[in-house]
Design a protein around this motif. Sequence first.
Motif, mmCIF file in Angstrom:
data_model
loop_
_atom_site.group_PDB
_atom_site.id
_atom_site.type_symbol
_atom_site.label_atom_id
_atom_site.label_comp_id
_atom_site.label_asym_id
_atom_site.label_seq_id
_atom_site.Cartn_x
_atom_site.Cartn_y
_atom_site.Cartn_z
ATOM 1 N N ILE A 97 0.877 -1.175 0.000
ATOM 2 C CA ILE A 97 0.000 0.000 0.000
ATOM 3 C C ILE A 97 0.915 1.226 0.000
ATOM 4 O O ILE A 97 1.717 1.407 0.922
ATOM 5 N N ASP A 98 0.818 2.032 -1.035
ATOM 6 C CA ASP A 98 1.736 3.162 -1.206
ATOM 7 C C ASP A 98 1.007 4.499 -1.185
ATOM 8 O O ASP A 98 -0.179 4.569 -1.496
ATOM 9 N N PHE A 99 1.770 5.531 -0.872
ATOM 10 C CA PHE A 99 1.270 6.902 -0.960
ATOM 11 C C PHE A 99 2.061 7.580 -2.070
ATOM 12 O O PHE A 99 3.299 7.481 -2.107
ATOM 13 N N HIS A 100 1.348 8.261 -2.943
ATOM 14 C CA HIS A 100 1.946 8.801 -4.167
ATOM 15 C C HIS A 100 3.315 9.460 -3.944
ATOM 16 O O HIS A 100 4.314 9.060 -4.516
ATOM 17 N N GLY A 101 3.345 10.457 -3.063
ATOM 18 C CA GLY A 101 4.570 11.236 -2.888
ATOM 19 C C GLY A 101 5.710 10.485 -2.220
ATOM 20 O O GLY A 101 6.859 10.941 -2.244
ATOM 21 N N LEU A 102 5.422 9.327 -1.637
ATOM 22 C CA LEU A 102 6.470 8.566 -0.951
ATOM 23 C C LEU A 102 7.090 7.507 -1.853
ATOM 24 O O LEU A 102 8.008 6.798 -1.461
ATOM 25 N N ILE A 103 6.577 7.392 -3.067
ATOM 26 C CA ILE A 103 7.123 6.411 -4.010
ATOM 27 C C ILE A 103 8.342 7.013 -4.690
ATOM 28 O O ILE A 103 8.311 8.162 -5.133
ATOM 29 N N GLU A 104 9.399 6.207 -4.785
ATOM 30 C CA GLU A 104 10.625 6.695 -5.410
ATOM 31 C C GLU A 104 10.368 7.119 -6.847
ATOM 32 O O GLU A 104 9.652 6.436 -7.587
ATOM 33 N N GLY A 105 10.902 8.251 -7.216
ATOM 34 C CA GLY A 105 10.738 8.716 -8.592
ATOM 35 C C GLY A 105 9.576 9.690 -8.763
ATOM 36 O O GLY A 105 9.419 10.262 -9.831
ATOM 37 N N GLU A 106 8.773 9.854 -7.714
ATOM 38 C CA GLU A 106 7.643 10.788 -7.798
ATOM 39 C C GLU A 106 8.008 12.074 -7.058
ATOM 40 O O GLU A 106 8.600 12.018 -5.976
ATOM 41 N N SER A 107 7.671 13.209 -7.638
ATOM 42 C CA SER A 107 7.952 14.458 -6.936
ATOM 43 C C SER A 107 6.649 15.226 -6.714
ATOM 44 O O SER A 107 6.250 16.039 -7.527
ATOM 45 N N THR A 108 5.964 14.872 -5.651
ATOM 46 C CA THR A 108 4.694 15.496 -5.299
ATOM 47 C C THR A 108 4.499 15.349 -3.799
ATOM 48 O O THR A 108 5.110 14.469 -3.182
ATOM 49 N N LYS A 109 3.664 16.209 -3.218
ATOM 50 C CA LYS A 109 3.360 16.079 -1.792
ATOM 51 C C LYS A 109 2.106 15.235 -1.588
ATOM 52 O O LYS A 109 1.682 15.008 -0.460
ATOM 53 N N CYS A 110 1.497 14.796 -2.660
ATOM 54 C CA CYS A 110 0.277 13.985 -2.636
ATOM 55 C C CYS A 110 0.475 12.747 -1.767
ATOM 56 O O CYS A 110 1.488 12.069 -1.943
ATOM 57 N N PRO A 111 -0.412 12.362 -0.854
ATOM 58 C CA PRO A 111 -1.703 12.985 -0.533
ATOM 59 C C PRO A 111 -1.640 14.047 0.578
ATOM 60 O O PRO A 111 -2.663 14.264 1.253
ATOM 61 N N GLY A 112 -0.526 14.728 0.730
ATOM 62 C CA GLY A 112 -0.504 15.868 1.648
ATOM 63 C C GLY A 112 0.023 15.560 3.037
ATOM 64 O O GLY A 112 -0.117 14.459 3.541
ATOM 65 N N ARG A 113 0.621 16.581 3.646
ATOM 66 C CA ARG A 113 1.276 16.368 4.952
ATOM 67 C C ARG A 113 0.268 16.117 6.066
ATOM 68 O O ARG A 113 0.615 15.574 7.111
ATOM 69 N N ARG A 114 -1.000 16.533 5.855
ATOM 70 C CA ARG A 114 -1.987 16.307 6.914
ATOM 71 C C ARG A 114 -2.746 14.988 6.742
ATOM 72 O O ARG A 114 -3.631 14.677 7.537
ATOM 73 N N PHE A 115 -2.387 14.214 5.730
ATOM 74 C CA PHE A 115 -2.973 12.865 5.612
ATOM 75 C C PHE A 115 -2.450 12.045 6.783
ATOM 76 O O PHE A 115 -1.252 12.047 7.072
ATOM 77 N N PRO A 116 -3.345 11.306 7.487
ATOM 78 C CA PRO A 116 -2.906 10.546 8.668
ATOM 79 C C PRO A 116 -2.253 9.204 8.316
ATOM 80 O O PRO A 116 -2.852 8.147 8.453
ATOM 81 N N TYR A 117 -1.010 9.282 7.861
ATOM 82 C CA TYR A 117 -0.290 8.098 7.361
ATOM 83 C C TYR A 117 -0.233 6.957 8.383
ATOM 84 O O TYR A 117 -0.586 5.815 8.083
ATOM 85 N N ALA A 118 0.215 7.280 9.598
ATOM 86 C CA ALA A 118 0.389 6.225 10.608
ATOM 87 C C ALA A 118 -0.954 5.613 11.006
ATOM 88 O O ALA A 118 -1.085 4.387 11.117
ATOM 89 N N GLU A 119 -1.932 6.481 11.168
ATOM 90 C CA GLU A 119 -3.269 6.009 11.558
ATOM 91 C C GLU A 119 -3.843 5.082 10.479
ATOM 92 O O GLU A 119 -4.443 4.044 10.761
ATOM 93 N N PHE A 120 -3.615 5.450 9.225
ATOM 94 C CA PHE A 120 -4.118 4.651 8.109
ATOM 95 C C PHE A 120 -3.421 3.287 8.073
ATOM 96 O O PHE A 120 -4.060 2.251 7.931
ATOM 97 N N ARG A 121 -2.103 3.290 8.250
ATOM 98 C CA ARG A 121 -1.343 2.037 8.240
ATOM 99 C C ARG A 121 -1.856 1.095 9.323
ATOM 100 O O ARG A 121 -1.964 -0.119 9.107
ATOM 101 N N LYS A 122 -2.165 1.679 10.480
ATOM 102 C CA LYS A 122 -2.665 0.880 11.601
ATOM 103 C C LYS A 122 -4.061 0.328 11.293
ATOM 104 O O LYS A 122 -4.387 -0.798 11.640
ATOM 105 N N ALA A 123 -4.862 1.161 10.653
ATOM 106 C CA ALA A 123 -6.274 0.809 10.420
ATOM 107 C C ALA A 123 -6.461 -0.315 9.401
ATOM 108 O O ALA A 123 -7.486 -1.002 9.416
ATOM 109 N N ILE A 124 -5.486 -0.521 8.508
ATOM 110 C CA ILE A 124 -5.698 -1.506 7.434
ATOM 111 C C ILE A 124 -5.147 -2.893 7.756
ATOM 112 O O ILE A 124 -5.317 -3.808 6.963
ATOM 113 N N VAL A 125 -4.461 -3.034 8.895
ATOM 114 C CA VAL A 125 -3.932 -4.379 9.197
ATOM 115 C C VAL A 125 -4.927 -5.197 10.014
ATOM 116 O O VAL A 125 -5.837 -4.660 10.596
#
Length: 173
Positions: free
Chosen positions: A145-173
């Motif tokens: 499960i990837d986030f656009h801006g965290l994929i190597e080779g992509e230069s974007t802030k998508c989906p944004g600094r206020r997206f709850p990355y850690a909370e989402f990672r926890k919620a899907i396991v």
Amino acid sequence: MNRRRFLIKSGVLIGLAGAGVAYWPNRWRHIVIHHSAGDFATIEFLQQVHRERQGGDPIDAIPYHYVIGNGNGIGMGEVTSDWRRDLNIWGTHLSENNKAKNFLGIGICLVGNFEETDVPAKQFEALVGLTKSLMHTYGIPPTNIDFHGLIEGESTKCPGRRFPYAEFRKAIV
Ligand SMILES: [Zn+2]
């Protein structure tokens, strides 16, 4: 070609076609999360944006496979899609640097700009539900499960600094 060889050859060809038919809709191995970077969207609107940005795409559809609304154009937490999803066509939600992930990755776009605002709870819940169901359907592990801006080779802030990355990672396991 004698009858026996013809029958064997036909059987092999039918088998290969059958494998292809099963492969195509089941090939998904990644899920990539995006935001739309704007506070309004409909399918038509996203289609238009895509035409303007990537006019060369022969697929006149949204670049993602799913869109989750924020109540402005598409209902809050409403999951929608278009014919790219219906026909299991590859995505165009990543750059040319990530062709494999466009081909094997389901793109989910949340309407909103999460550089500026938080993800509404109902939209977040819909994202978690959709992601878990896709992971289950295609056997996609949490590590894919990837986030656009965290994929190597992509230069974007998508989906944004206020997206709850850690909370989402926890919620899907
Ligand atoms: Zn993105």
